[in-house]
Motif scaffolding. Structure first.
Motif, PDB file in Angstrom:
ATOM      1  N   SER A 339       0.725  -1.312   0.059  1.00 53.70           N
ATOM      2  CA  SER A 339       0.066   0.005   0.113  1.00 53.70           C
ATOM      3  C   SER A 339       0.803   1.278   0.004  1.00 53.70           C
ATOM      4  CB  SER A 339      -0.963  -0.009   1.090  1.00 53.70           C
ATOM      5  OG  SER A 339      -1.827  -1.169   1.156  1.00 53.70           O
ATOM      6  N   ARG A 340       1.884   1.251   0.866  1.00 52.28           N
ATOM      7  CA  ARG A 340       2.742   2.569   0.808  1.00 52.28           C
ATOM      8  C   ARG A 340       3.556   2.821  -0.478  1.00 52.28           C
ATOM      9  NH1 ARG A 340       5.605   3.800   6.602  1.00 52.28           N
ATOM     10  NH2 ARG A 340       3.814   3.391   7.717  1.00 52.28           N
ATOM     11  N   THR A 341       4.046   1.640  -0.891  1.00 56.57           N
ATOM     12  CA  THR A 341       4.672   1.529  -2.381  1.00 56.57           C
ATOM     13  C   THR A 341       3.865   2.155  -3.374  1.00 56.57           C
ATOM     14  OG1 THR A 341       6.022  -0.181  -1.693  1.00 56.57           O
ATOM     15  CG2 THR A 341       5.851   0.147  -4.066  1.00 56.57           C
ATOM     16  N   ARG A 342       2.526   1.868  -3.504  1.00 60.27           N
ATOM     17  CA  ARG A 342       1.419   2.266  -4.579  1.00 60.27           C
ATOM     18  C   ARG A 342       1.099   3.640  -4.246  1.00 60.27           C
ATOM     19  NH1 ARG A 342      -0.679  -1.696  -7.641  1.00 60.27           N
ATOM     20  NH2 ARG A 342      -2.849  -1.172  -7.328  1.00 60.27           N
ATOM     21  N   GLY A 343       1.001   3.997  -2.814  1.00 64.67           N
ATOM     22  CA  GLY A 343       0.485   5.424  -2.343  1.00 64.67           C
ATOM     23  C   GLY A 343       1.633   6.303  -2.701  1.00 64.67           C
ATOM     24  N   GLU A 344       2.930   5.779  -2.675  1.00 64.83           N
ATOM     25  CA  GLU A 344       4.005   7.022  -2.743  1.00 64.83           C
ATOM     26  C   GLU A 344       4.488   6.872  -4.101  1.00 64.83           C
ATOM     27  OE1 GLU A 344       6.919   6.083   0.170  1.00 64.83           O
ATOM     28  OE2 GLU A 344       5.731   5.827   1.684  1.00 64.83           O
ATOM     29  N   GLY A 345       4.345   5.579  -4.740  1.00 62.55           N
ATOM     30  CA  GLY A 345       4.817   5.609  -6.357  1.00 62.55           C
ATOM     31  C   GLY A 345       3.957   5.950  -7.252  1.00 62.55           C
TER      32      GLY A 345
END
Lengths: 482, 116
Positions: A339-345
């Motif tokens: 979720s963080r990877t996709r939220g930040e990426g």
């Protein structure tokens, strides 16, 4: 005349006559880019010049593209060279394989430019403003966008920083920027060109196609990239004709349909006038132009934004920080890492589309949105089948307006989506369509005309487009002042 | 249903678009973002909700289309399953497949601990 300002076919002639070498062409193009790139920003990760990817493996046979440079959009895989879809989530990604279009070009002896052309992140957009590297500029007016998503490819060709370029088109991403930048862009029939190695956006709509300075170059480039590929199960095993052999054939007696739904409110007056003048030109060439109807046109944009976002949300599930690209730091466990990877990426538009697509496919809403959209897609396709039973081609504006200003639509996604209103139906129906220049506005911005034909009728399009281009070339020759 | 999300989906069953429109709220958008594994900051959610609602309102236009006995089109050409011959062929070398990994250990992709 400088080498960089020539067309591909002119350069091929010089190469064949031994008057210039491929190195001469490359260095001319590189010098041009070194001077103009700061104003245009057509390429990403540009560092002062252009180089070609060193050839590996053999060149097969003699091709007219041999020794000529081709620029590649950032979502088409080039082995060992950055392919990032202008997204943070793919930052630094160097694919371990070439897209089929790239390996075909290499085999034909073409020089692949190692830096890629700018685009909206994952091809989500109509202006290149969604690129994580920042927008490209329109060479005709640098306050304006070059269109999108293949805006970098179109701007590079228009600014003489590229001879040939490849783009991808899911809802107009080749044709709309070609129209905004005054160059020629073709979306081939769905299945005509292999999509192996094209980072998928919406798999039932995506298609790779050529962006070039004129119609002949476009046909030359399609000759090399078209054809069946066992690695893409949606590519079609139909013979590939020589698309340049139809150029110059008579067009007298051909029949053009002009759909009334494309000439109504929202179409800029100058765009409308340019198109009407182009139709006059066709009549002078002996082509029959008649009004037709594509009654479900009004549903094309809503259908598209369900199907395209649904497919995108599924295709983009693969970007999770495990196998390639960016991974968020300090995650608590696997799901938090996803979720963080996709939220930040992902950028804003990518998140908007992923969420919209996930919503349209979710339990309880699937029938109301996705299934209904697929049914209306059938109606749109049937509209085209009906018109093509009596006409060779359909002619429309490529975009309802000329290039708009940077920042003008970026805050209002729906307004941005509506700028694709003339191009989207073509992808939904899977048919081929070209955009070619058909005049200028009073302020000197190019206007594009779109010619569509039935499945696998690219030759019909090229024949008509070439006839028009030849008829007006003497009076319409202009170049952007850069 | 995996343990990260509630087992009961807070969505009602099939409804016409017009009814769905009035159902949409920021909780549903937030929940959908979770399903899509996209972490949103609260400011982002505040911005996204009216935009997505606006787009869905626009999409609601589809209700005007008469789709009674129309078959859906999911693929534009009559292509069905495509099979290749069942013969071994070269695939991507392992080193190449691992070359883009943010983290790897030996022959594996490395991810945060899954089992607690």
């Amino acid at each position: 005349m400088e080498l960089y300002s020539m067309t591909g076919s002119q350069l091929a002639g010089l190469l064949a006559g031994g008057e210039v070498s491929p190195q001469d062409i490359m260095s001319s193009l590189s010098r041009r880019a070194a001077v103009k790139e700061e104003q245009v920003r057509a390429y990403v990760r540009f560092e002062g010049g252009l180089e070609s990817i060193p050839p590996e493996g053999g060149v097969e046979g003699k091709s007219p593209l041999s020794g000529l440079p081709v620029s590649i959009k950032d979502n088409i895989c080039t082995r060992s060279f950055n392919t990032e879809c202008c997204s943070r989530i793919l930052s630094g990604y160097k694919p371990p394989y070439d897209a089929t279009v790239v390996s075909r070009l290499k085999k034909a002896g073409a020089s692949i430019i190692s830096v890629k052309t700018n685009m909206d992140e994952f091809a989500f957009g109509s202006s290149t403003e969604n690129s994580c590297f920042g927008p490209s500029r329109n060479p005709w007016d640098r306050r304006c966008v070059p269109g999108g998503s293949s805006g970098g490819s179109a701007a590079a060709v228009a600014a003489d920083e590229a001879i040939f370029a490849l783009g991808s088109d899911t809802g107009g991403s080749i044709r709309q920027p070609a129209s905004f930048c005054g160059v020629v862009g073709l979306k081939p029939t769905y299945g005509r060109v292999s999509r192996y190695g094209l980072v998928a956006f919406a798999s039932s709509l995506d298609q790779i196609g050529p962006i070039t300075k004129d119609v002949r170059d476009n046909a030359m480039l399609l000759n090399v990239i078209a054809g069946y590929d066992p690695k893409d199960s949606t590519s079609v095993n139909e013979p590939v004709p020589d698309y340049t052999s139809c150029l110059g054939r008579p067009v007298k007696g051909m029949r053009i349909g002009v759909p009334k739904e494309y000439m109504v409110e929202g179409i800029d007056l100058q765009v409308r006038e340019s198109l009407l003048r182009a139709l006059e030109e066709f009549r002078r060439l002996g082509v029959v132009c008649e009004e037709v109807s594509l009654p479900h046109t009004e549903f094309a944009v809503p259908v598209y934004y369900i199907i395209a976002t649904a497919e995108a949300s599924s295709n983009l599930a693969r970007f999770d920080g495990v196998r390639y690209g960016f991974r968020a730091a300090d995650a608590e466990g696997l799901h938090d890492m996803f979720s963080r990877t996709r939220g930040e990426g992902f950028g804003k538009e990518a998140k908007r589309r992923i969420i919209l697509g996930t919503f349209a496919l979710s339990h309880g809403y699937y029938d109301a949105y996705y299934l209904r959209a697929l049914k209306v897609r059938t109606l749109i396709k049937k509209d085209f089948d009906k018109v093509f039973s009596g006409f060779d081609c359909i002619v429309t504006p490529t975009s309802p307006t000329p290039a708009f200003r940077l920042g003008e639509k970026i805050g209002d996604p729906l307004k941005m989506y509506l700028s694709d209103i003339c191009t989207i139906s073509v992808n939904l129906a899977g048919i081929p369509a070209i955009s070619l220049p058909c005049g200028f506005t009073g302020k000197g911005l190019p206007v594009g005309m779109q010619i569509m034909a039935g499945h696998f009728k690219e030759e019909t399009i090229f024949k008509l487009a070439y006839a028009y281009e030849q008829a007006v070339s003497a009076r319409e020759k202009r170049r952007p002042e850069l | 249903m995996c343990r990260f999300f509630p087992a009961i989906v807070p969505f009602s069953l099939i409804k016409p678009l017009s009814t769905i429109m009035s159902d949409i709220n920021d909780k549903i958008i937030e929940y959908t973002a979770k399903l899509a594994r996209v972490k949103l900051e609260s400011a982002e959610l505040g911005e996204l909700y009216p935009q997505i609602k606006g787009i869905l309102d626009f999409i609601g236009k589809l209700e005007e289309a008469d789709t009674g006995d129309i078959e859906p089109t999911s693929h534009i050409l009559p292509v069905n399953n495509v099979f290749r011959a069942d013969e071994p062929a070269q695939s991507l070398p392992m080193e190449d497949a691992l070359s883009g990994a943010p983290r790897r250990r030996g022959r594996c992709f490395c991810v945060p601990k899954v089992i607690e």
